[in-house]
Design a protein around this motif. Structure first.
Motif, PDB file in Angstrom:
ATOM      1  N   ILE A 416      41.413  53.659  54.933  1.00 23.44           N
ATOM      2  CA  ILE A 416      41.104  52.823  53.821  1.00 23.44           C
ATOM      3  C   ILE A 416      42.020  51.422  53.604  1.00 23.44           C
ATOM      4  O   ILE A 416      41.896  50.411  53.593  1.00 23.44           O
ATOM      5  N   MET A 417      43.476  52.131  53.355  1.00 23.99           N
ATOM      6  CA  MET A 417      44.649  51.013  53.122  1.00 23.99           C
ATOM      7  C   MET A 417      44.639  50.021  54.033  1.00 23.99           C
ATOM      8  O   MET A 417      44.590  48.737  53.739  1.00 23.99           O
ATOM      9  N   SER A 418      44.496  50.102  55.464  1.00 25.02           N
ATOM     10  CA  SER A 418      44.634  49.087  56.375  1.00 25.02           C
ATOM     11  C   SER A 418      43.387  48.216  56.410  1.00 25.02           C
ATOM     12  O   SER A 418      43.446  46.944  56.364  1.00 25.02           O
ATOM     13  N   THR A 419      42.390  48.853  56.382  1.00 27.19           N
ATOM     14  CA  THR A 419      41.135  47.969  56.365  1.00 27.19           C
ATOM     15  C   THR A 419      40.805  47.190  55.094  1.00 27.19           C
ATOM     16  O   THR A 419      40.413  46.120  55.240  1.00 27.19           O
ATOM     17  N   VAL A 420      41.094  47.710  53.874  1.00 28.42           N
ATOM     18  CA  VAL A 420      40.929  47.106  52.816  1.00 28.42           C
ATOM     19  C   VAL A 420      41.994  45.876  52.740  1.00 28.42           C
ATOM     20  O   VAL A 420      41.724  44.994  52.334  1.00 28.42           O
ATOM     21  N   THR A 421      43.315  46.349  53.107  1.00 28.90           N
ATOM     22  CA  THR A 421      44.517  45.157  52.883  1.00 28.90           C
ATOM     23  C   THR A 421      43.759  44.074  53.744  1.00 28.90           C
ATOM     24  O   THR A 421      44.037  42.892  53.397  1.00 28.90           O
ATOM     25  N   ARG A 422      43.567  44.400  55.056  1.00 26.54           N
ATOM     26  CA  ARG A 422      43.239  43.251  55.765  1.00 26.54           C
ATOM     27  C   ARG A 422      42.113  42.269  55.252  1.00 26.54           C
ATOM     28  O   ARG A 422      42.110  41.283  55.219  1.00 26.54           O
ATOM     29  N   GLY A 423      40.997  43.109  54.777  1.00 27.33           N
ATOM     30  CA  GLY A 423      39.906  42.367  54.005  1.00 27.33           C
ATOM     31  C   GLY A 423      40.348  41.571  52.807  1.00 27.33           C
ATOM     32  O   GLY A 423      39.637  40.390  52.860  1.00 27.33           O
ATOM     33  N   SER A 424      41.233  42.000  52.108  1.00 29.28           N
ATOM     34  CA  SER A 424      41.534  41.359  51.121  1.00 29.28           C
ATOM     35  C   SER A 424      42.380  39.868  51.282  1.00 29.28           C
ATOM     36  O   SER A 424      42.358  38.949  50.446  1.00 29.28           O
ATOM     37  N   TYR A 425      43.025  39.825  52.489  1.00 32.00           N
ATOM     38  CA  TYR A 425      43.674  38.585  52.557  1.00 32.00           C
ATOM     39  C   TYR A 425      42.768  37.689  53.803  1.00 32.00           C
ATOM     40  O   TYR A 425      43.027  36.640  53.919  1.00 32.00           O
ATOM     41  N   TYR A 426      41.697  38.282  54.290  1.00 30.98           N
ATOM     42  CA  TYR A 426      40.722  37.585  54.997  1.00 30.98           C
ATOM     43  C   TYR A 426      39.462  37.195  54.443  1.00 30.98           C
ATOM     44  O   TYR A 426      39.002  36.087  54.748  1.00 30.98           O
ATOM     45  N   GLN A 427      38.994  37.766  53.550  1.00 37.34           N
ATOM     46  CA  GLN A 427      37.827  37.386  52.774  1.00 37.34           C
ATOM     47  C   GLN A 427      38.101  36.385  51.848  1.00 37.34           C
ATOM     48  O   GLN A 427      39.198  36.438  50.855  1.00 37.34           O
ATOM     49  N   ALA A 428      37.034  35.612  51.537  1.00 39.58           N
ATOM     50  CA  ALA A 428      37.247  34.587  50.110  1.00 39.58           C
ATOM     51  C   ALA A 428      36.982  35.427  48.840  1.00 39.58           C
ATOM     52  O   ALA A 428      36.199  36.316  48.903  1.00 39.58           O
ATOM     53  N   THR A 429      37.373  34.675  47.818  1.00 35.94           N
ATOM     54  CA  THR A 429      37.036  35.314  46.716  1.00 35.94           C
ATOM     55  C   THR A 429      35.848  34.388  45.973  1.00 35.94           C
ATOM     56  O   THR A 429      35.255  33.759  46.787  1.00 35.94           O
ATOM     57  N   GLY A 430      35.334  34.955  44.839  1.00 36.65           N
ATOM     58  CA  GLY A 430      34.209  34.118  44.345  1.00 36.65           C
ATOM     59  C   GLY A 430      34.569  32.868  43.873  1.00 36.65           C
ATOM     60  O   GLY A 430      35.702  32.485  43.409  1.00 36.65           O
ATOM     61  N   LYS A 431      33.585  31.950  43.579  1.00 34.79           N
ATOM     62  CA  LYS A 431      33.671  30.449  43.449  1.00 34.79           C
ATOM     63  C   LYS A 431      33.869  30.310  41.816  1.00 34.79           C
ATOM     64  O   LYS A 431      33.320  30.911  41.017  1.00 34.79           O
ATOM     65  N   ALA A 432      34.704  29.434  41.548  1.00 36.71           N
ATOM     66  CA  ALA A 432      34.576  28.897  40.137  1.00 36.71           C
ATOM     67  C   ALA A 432      33.665  27.935  39.574  1.00 36.71           C
ATOM     68  O   ALA A 432      33.759  26.700  39.713  1.00 36.71           O
ATOM     69  N   ASP A 433      32.635  28.452  39.302  1.00 41.61           N
ATOM     70  CA  ASP A 433      31.320  27.765  39.136  1.00 41.61           C
ATOM     71  C   ASP A 433      30.515  28.307  38.160  1.00 41.61           C
ATOM     72  O   ASP A 433      29.357  27.936  38.278  1.00 41.61           O
ATOM     73  N   SER A 434      30.983  28.991  37.013  1.00 45.35           N
ATOM     74  CA  SER A 434      30.256  29.618  36.049  1.00 45.35           C
ATOM     75  C   SER A 434      29.010  30.775  36.747  1.00 45.35           C
ATOM     76  O   SER A 434      27.983  30.812  36.078  1.00 45.35           O
ATOM     77  N   THR A 435      29.423  31.266  37.704  1.00 44.47           N
ATOM     78  CA  THR A 435      28.759  32.244  38.675  1.00 44.47           C
ATOM     79  C   THR A 435      29.616  33.294  38.356  1.00 44.47           C
ATOM     80  O   THR A 435      30.813  33.318  38.647  1.00 44.47           O
ATOM     81  N   VAL A 436      29.006  34.485  38.034  1.00 46.06           N
ATOM     82  CA  VAL A 436      29.905  35.837  38.085  1.00 46.06           C
ATOM     83  C   VAL A 436      28.949  36.779  38.968  1.00 46.06           C
ATOM     84  O   VAL A 436      27.741  36.700  39.070  1.00 46.06           O
ATOM     85  N   ASP A 437      29.927  37.570  39.588  1.00 42.85           N
ATOM     86  CA  ASP A 437      29.238  38.661  40.668  1.00 42.85           C
ATOM     87  C   ASP A 437      28.435  39.720  39.945  1.00 42.85           C
ATOM     88  O   ASP A 437      28.924  40.049  38.851  1.00 42.85           O
ATOM     89  N   PRO A 438      27.128  40.024  40.478  1.00 46.76           N
ATOM     90  CA  PRO A 438      26.540  41.035  40.049  1.00 46.76           C
ATOM     91  C   PRO A 438      27.278  42.241  39.441  1.00 46.76           C
ATOM     92  O   PRO A 438      26.869  42.865  38.455  1.00 46.76           O
ATOM     93  N   ASP A 439      28.187  42.823  40.288  1.00 43.17           N
ATOM     94  CA  ASP A 439      28.810  43.859  40.075  1.00 43.17           C
ATOM     95  C   ASP A 439      29.735  43.775  38.838  1.00 43.17           C
ATOM     96  O   ASP A 439      29.755  44.587  37.997  1.00 43.17           O
ATOM     97  N   ILE A 440      30.499  42.667  38.774  1.00 38.93           N
ATOM     98  CA  ILE A 440      31.195  42.582  37.580  1.00 38.93           C
ATOM     99  C   ILE A 440      30.438  42.363  36.296  1.00 38.93           C
ATOM    100  O   ILE A 440      30.749  42.825  35.216  1.00 38.93           O
ATOM    101  N   SER A 441      29.227  41.915  36.513  1.00 33.15           N
ATOM    102  CA  SER A 441      28.339  41.512  35.182  1.00 33.15           C
ATOM    103  C   SER A 441      27.579  43.092  34.860  1.00 33.15           C
ATOM    104  O   SER A 441      27.158  43.089  33.837  1.00 33.15           O
TER     105      SER A 441
END
Ligand SMILES: *[C@@H]1O[C@H](CO)[C@@H](O)[C@H](O)[C@H]1NC(C)=O
Ligand SMILES: *[C@@H]1O[C@H](CO)[C@@H](O)[C@H](O)[C@H]1NC(C)=O
Ligand SMILES: *[C@@H]1O[C@H](CO)[C@@H](O)[C@H](O)[C@H]1NC(C)=O
Ligand SMILES: *[C@@H]1O[C@H](CO)[C@@H](O)[C@H](O)[C@H]1NC(C)=O
Ligand SMILES: *[C@@H]1O[C@H](CO)[C@@H](O)[C@H](O)[C@H]1NC(C)=O
Ligand SMILES: *[C@@H]1O[C@H](CO)[C@@H](O)[C@H](O)[C@H]1NC(C)=O
Length: 620
Positions: A416-441
């Motif tokens: 998990i640590m390797s695959t999550v670490t890689r994902g966290s610098y490879y994937q984009a975060t959410g956009k700053a546009d008054s949109t919030v992710d359903p999980d966060i909400s």
């Protein structure tokens, strides 16, 4: 700013030899009577800091005390935050009413009207950016409020909660878009912990929030995550922090007993230790900085075999904290706030890499309530799905980020640590546009709560903090060059469409709450944040340098770096950190807070300039 009271100076001199109890709120030594009163009420350790006499040549203390020699407890853990603007409560210190004398609409109702729930990825920042800001917030403000309603008062949404004055649950509107189907009516929440509700100062005074971590950006979440916890994390050998190794990977440990939050506890039990068991982002960074400390201590030990544990520990910590500050101020924040803005605001140096010294001993070390509060805006750019990638950067699967919340032990399982670490610098975060992710909400805290809406909680917290109107912050942030009274005064940073949305939930502009205003602001040019977040963050970020006697760029601090050492620290970057201690990180983009591409491509770790520790070798 104020000058040191003579009385404190006298006491400093008189009590050179023994530890002194200071009132945590007042910052002054306790009289025998006060001490007795606290002891009788069994709140001495809650309301007072026991401080060893300061020595101006010593290292930065892990508990934050003695940073300012005139105010030894200021900056230490469990001391008050300060307010950029005066509090605005009802007369009885309950949340204020609207200008027409009504209760405010439910926080969830306002959030439903102002934020769109959905998926949108950012064109620039990686998931690690959102994780890092979370981790950085916990460095200076503790997350104890969460524990309060999860562990201490699990009943705030039940009948029982109605009679507990600490409970302040957020009710869900009847026609809620999501929960009219789910049947849920309530999210857990408690009121903030203050010196008043812990019994330290009289009720009926302006609630003063307690900061349970140190005021400085000094990695409190690693070295002193709660009062006196340093001796639980140090191994007292070779300058190292306690760790345990699982499948060849090093994890933080408090191995003195078997209560570690990492592996020795079954996943099903959850974990009760405060830190480092938080949300995924802070768990990752805690693990990395923990390992990095041990890495640095080992490098130093290799160079200087005669250094004892104490010297190795404090030298390593000094390097790690400096690395972290360099990475925060010179790599991360410029991506968020805009580099030119930061140079102009004198938060960072422009083209110089030398020393700088803007320390001012007359400024009392404190953190602004509004800094921590504005940082909550970053919840809206959090992307809910954590993607996992194999070592060739092939997508494996995605896991809801919230599944990792408060279950740090799951990071020690398999790959998990390797695959999550890689994902966290490879994937984009959410956009700053008054949109919030359903999980966060809707399930913001993951399995530990049935339902939880983080932005709703963020808005509601502002009510209990007694934050004044959003318009007052706009006045402040304009340097009082403009007065904001009507909706029409807000158009320079908010679109007409969003102003209409505000009008649906607030009768007057004066009623607009700080977080609500921030949610609908346009992101400023050359930066990634709304203007009011920019303003409130910048205000504290500069102050954090001014109040810190141990700031790493100062040539005149105890155990200061020499010029060559400072140049090594200037190499600090997230990519370098992950190359040192990330799990199976072989390739990474040099600017790991921003996504791969456009001249920021994956390179081998050999190509990232490393720190030359031989500059710390002591000549014999
Ligand atoms: C203030 O009230 C709370 C209960 O709401 C109580 O626990 C606390 O001890 C009181 N503080 C003082 C100083 O009496
Ligand atoms: C902790 O765990 C180890 C094995 O995992 C065991 O040998 C030891 O007795 C345990 N200690 C306590 C205090 O439970
Ligand atoms: C540091 O290490 C060097 C050799 O690597 C040695 O000459 C020197 O005496 C050491 N100094 C201390 C203080 O250990
Ligand atoms: C550094 O910046 C200053 C102005 O801020 C400028 O005068 C100077 O020429 C710059 N030096 C270099 C080497 O770019
Ligand atoms: C995430 O957690 C939920 C609820 O516990 C569970 O149903 C789901 O299977 C988990 N998802 C993954 C991918 O592990
Ligand atoms: C409130 O918190 C308790 C304790 O964590 C939890 O059992 C309960 O499900 C929570 N309530 C809701 C509505 O999530």
């Amino acid at each position: 700013m104020s000058f040191l009271p003579i009385s404190i100076l006298i006491i400093l001199v008189v009590n050179l030899a023994k530890a002194v109890y200071y009132d945590s709120w007042e910052g002054t030594p306790l009289t025998d009577e006060q001490r007795q009163a606290y002891e009788n009420a069994n709140i001495l350790s809650t309301c007072a800091n026991n401080i060893q006499p300061c020595d101006e040549t010593e290292w930065r203390r892990t508990d934050g005390s003695c940073n300012n020699l005139y105010y030894p407890t200021r900056g230490a853990y469990h001391t008050p935050t300060f307010r950029i603007l005066p509090a605005d409560f009802r007369e009885d210190f309950e949340p204020r009413l609207t200008s027409s004398g009504k209760e405010y609409p439910l926080a969830r109702h306002i959030k439903n009207n102002l934020l769109t729930v959905g998926l949108a990825t950012d064109a620039k920042l990686t998931q690690l950016s959102a994780y890092y800001i979370e981790f950085m917030a916990i460095d200076v403000v503790s997350a104890h409020d969460i524990l309060n309603y999860i562990v201490d008062r699990p009943y705030c949404c039940k009948e029982e909660g109605k009679s507990d004055p600490m409970c302040a649950p957020n009710f869900i509107p009847e026609f809620d878009p999501v929960h009219r189907f789910s049947g849920h009516k309530c999210f857990n929440m408690t009121i903030p912990m203050t010196f008043q509700n812990l019994g330290c100062i009289e009720n009926g005074t302006t609630p003063s929030r307690i900061d349970f971590t140190t005021t400085f950006f000094d990695l409190s979440n690693i070295y002193e995550f709660s009062a006196g916890s340093l001796n639980q994390v140090r191994s007292y050998e070779g300058g190292q922090l306690k760790y345990e190794v699982v499948n060849g990977r090093q994890f933080p440990s408090d191995a003195s007993d078997n209560t570690t939050c990492f592996i020795k506890q079954a996943i099903s039990t959850g974990c009760s230790r405060n830190v480092p068991n938080g949300v995924l982002g802070s768990n990752l960074f805690t693990t990395w900085f923990w390992r990095f400390h041990n890495y640095v201590a080992q490098q130093l030990a290799n160079l200087n075999s005669s250094w004892d544990d104490e010297r190795l520990f404090y030298t390593a910590r000094d390097i790690v904290v400096a690395f972290h500050l360099q990475m925060f101020y010179y790599e991360f924040l410029p991506e968020i706030l805009g580099k030119d803005n930061m140079i102009e605001d004198e938060i960072i140096l422009g083209n110089s890499t030398g020393f700088r010294d803007i320390y001012d001993e007359t400024v009392v070390p404190q953190i602004a309530l509004e800094y921590a509060y504005a940082s909550r805006w970053f919840h809206t750019i959090q992307y809910g799905a954590q993607k996992l990638f194999d070592k060739n950067f092939n997508f494996i699967k995605e896991v809801p980020m919230v599944n990792f919340s408060l279950s740090v032990q799951s990071l020690a399982v398999g790959d998990i640590m390797s695959t999550v670490t890689r994902g966290s610098y490879y994937q984009a975060t959410g956009k700053a546009d008054s949109t919030v992710d359903p999980d966060i909400s809707d399930i913001g805290l993951g399995p530990v709560q049935e339902v939880f809406d983080i932005p709703t909680t963020d808005l509601a917290k502002g009510r209990y903090f007694g934050l004044p109107s959003y318009t007052k912050y706009r006045d402040f942030c304009s340097g009082y060059s403009k007065k904001h009274v009507d909706f029409d005064d807000l158009t320079d940073h908010i679109s007409d469409e969003k102003i209409q949305q505000l009008k649906q939930v607030y009768e007057t502009a004066e009623d607009i709450e700080l977080m609500a205003g921030i949610w609908v602001e346009n992101v400023i040019e050359g930066a990634q944040v709304p203007p009011t977040v920019h303003c409130l963050l910048s205000n504290q970020l500069k102050r954090s340098i001014i109040i810190d006697r141990h700031w790493y760029e100062r040539p005149n601090r105890p155990h200061a770096f020499n010029y060559e050492q400072l140049q090594e620290i200037r190499k600090a970057s997230l990519a370098l950190l992950l190359c040192y201690v990330g799990d199976d990180v072989e390739k990474i983009q040099p600017k790991a807070f921003t996504i791969v591409g456009k001249g920021n491509n994956l390179v081998s770790c050999d190509e990232i300039p490393a720190i030359d520790f031989t500059h710390w070798k002591e000549e014999s």
